[in-house]
Motif scaffolding. Sequence first.
Motif, mmCIF file in Angstrom:
data_model
loop_
_atom_site.group_PDB
_atom_site.id
_atom_site.type_symbol
_atom_site.label_atom_id
_atom_site.label_comp_id
_atom_site.label_asym_id
_atom_site.label_seq_id
_atom_site.Cartn_x
_atom_site.Cartn_y
_atom_site.Cartn_z
ATOM 1 N N ILE A 127 0.850 -1.186 0.000
ATOM 2 C CA ILE A 127 0.000 0.000 0.000
ATOM 3 C C ILE A 127 0.888 1.238 0.000
ATOM 4 O O ILE A 127 1.610 1.502 0.966
ATOM 5 N N THR A 128 0.842 1.986 -1.087
ATOM 6 C CA THR A 128 1.600 3.231 -1.172
ATOM 7 C C THR A 128 0.772 4.379 -0.612
ATOM 8 O O THR A 128 -0.439 4.247 -0.397
ATOM 9 N N GLU A 129 1.421 5.501 -0.408
ATOM 10 C CA GLU A 129 0.699 6.693 0.076
ATOM 11 C C GLU A 129 -0.394 7.102 -0.919
ATOM 12 O O GLU A 129 -1.502 7.471 -0.520
ATOM 13 N N GLU A 130 -0.087 6.992 -2.209
ATOM 14 C CA GLU A 130 -1.064 7.354 -3.240
ATOM 15 C C GLU A 130 -2.286 6.445 -3.176
ATOM 16 O O GLU A 130 -3.431 6.918 -3.230
ATOM 17 N N TYR A 131 -2.055 5.131 -3.030
ATOM 18 C CA TYR A 131 -3.175 4.187 -2.918
ATOM 19 C C TYR A 131 -4.011 4.503 -1.680
ATOM 20 O O TYR A 131 -5.247 4.526 -1.735
#
Length: 339
Positions: A127-131
């Motif tokens: 899980i990225t910050e964007e996701y």
Amino acid sequence: MSYTIKDVAKLANVSIATVSRVLNGQGGYSKATEEKVHLAIEELGYQPNAFARGLISNKSNTLGILFPEVSSQFSSKILRGVEEAAHCLNSSVIVCNTASHGQRTMKYLQLLTEKRVDGILFVSEMITEEYYKKLESMQIPVVLISTESYQYPLPYVKVDDKHAAFTATDYLIKMGHSKIGMISGNKDDIIAGQPRIDGYKQALAQRGLAIKDENIIHSNGFSFHDGLTGLPKLLEQSPDLTAVFAASDALALGAISAAYKLGIKIPDNLSIIGYDNLPIAEMSIPPLTTVAQPLEEMGIVAAEMLFTMMNQGRRVESRIIAHSVIERESVKKLILYDT
């Protein structure tokens, strides 16, 4: 002719609101009224509009599930569990194949927003910050499967990768092996890469066996090709190995294929244990001994957790699912290690 909810209400001699409550199971009507509405629906052949019903109930009765590789046996087993649970709870599943590409993942999250899904299952990807920001903006429940996030508070369902890798390596030790190599996934993968390497090393250390860098091959991923190219490199570095822990079944099957080309007999000359227990593991020659992730169960549990969050509006606790060794024919028993 296409009939509407208004036609059903007129034939049943009830209000449109009553028909809507019957369709959505909201109560507030008698058994006789319910029967009249269903008879009218049957007589007219009325097909409720799922989107229109969703506008009334504020539910679409659909889930979104995102896979990095939807065609894999790993994904299909998880999906089977998710669909089984969703079907029992009268919901459908929208499947998205992200191919581990950030841009494609964001496009699918936008699509799921437009489809007004009630919840999302996010499989085997970091899980990225964007996701996370996008998921937050959707304001719907999210459950992770076969991954976890140390940074963001999202519940997950997974096997303890470090412990499972420890179990695989310790099994080889208990079968009498002391010169054990590893074909790992990407060591920069903090979910399934490094934890499995750590489990392998911990098992060796606990038994007082040497941990050598040359006994580990770090692959780019967990694919058959990575195993096919990885085993020759590993044996070139450490030709005296008697056993190998491969961090996925695909890696293990690639290693078995490489061994065949090198004239190495499995398990007579070299033992191999895999990780996942995919259906193809028991079809290999020899059938692959492996650590099982109960993927279908993980799908069921994750979907049930998601429905709990959707229906009760509360957080749920993350779940670690038990793993186990599935013994087949790819590991040879040597002199037992002193336990």
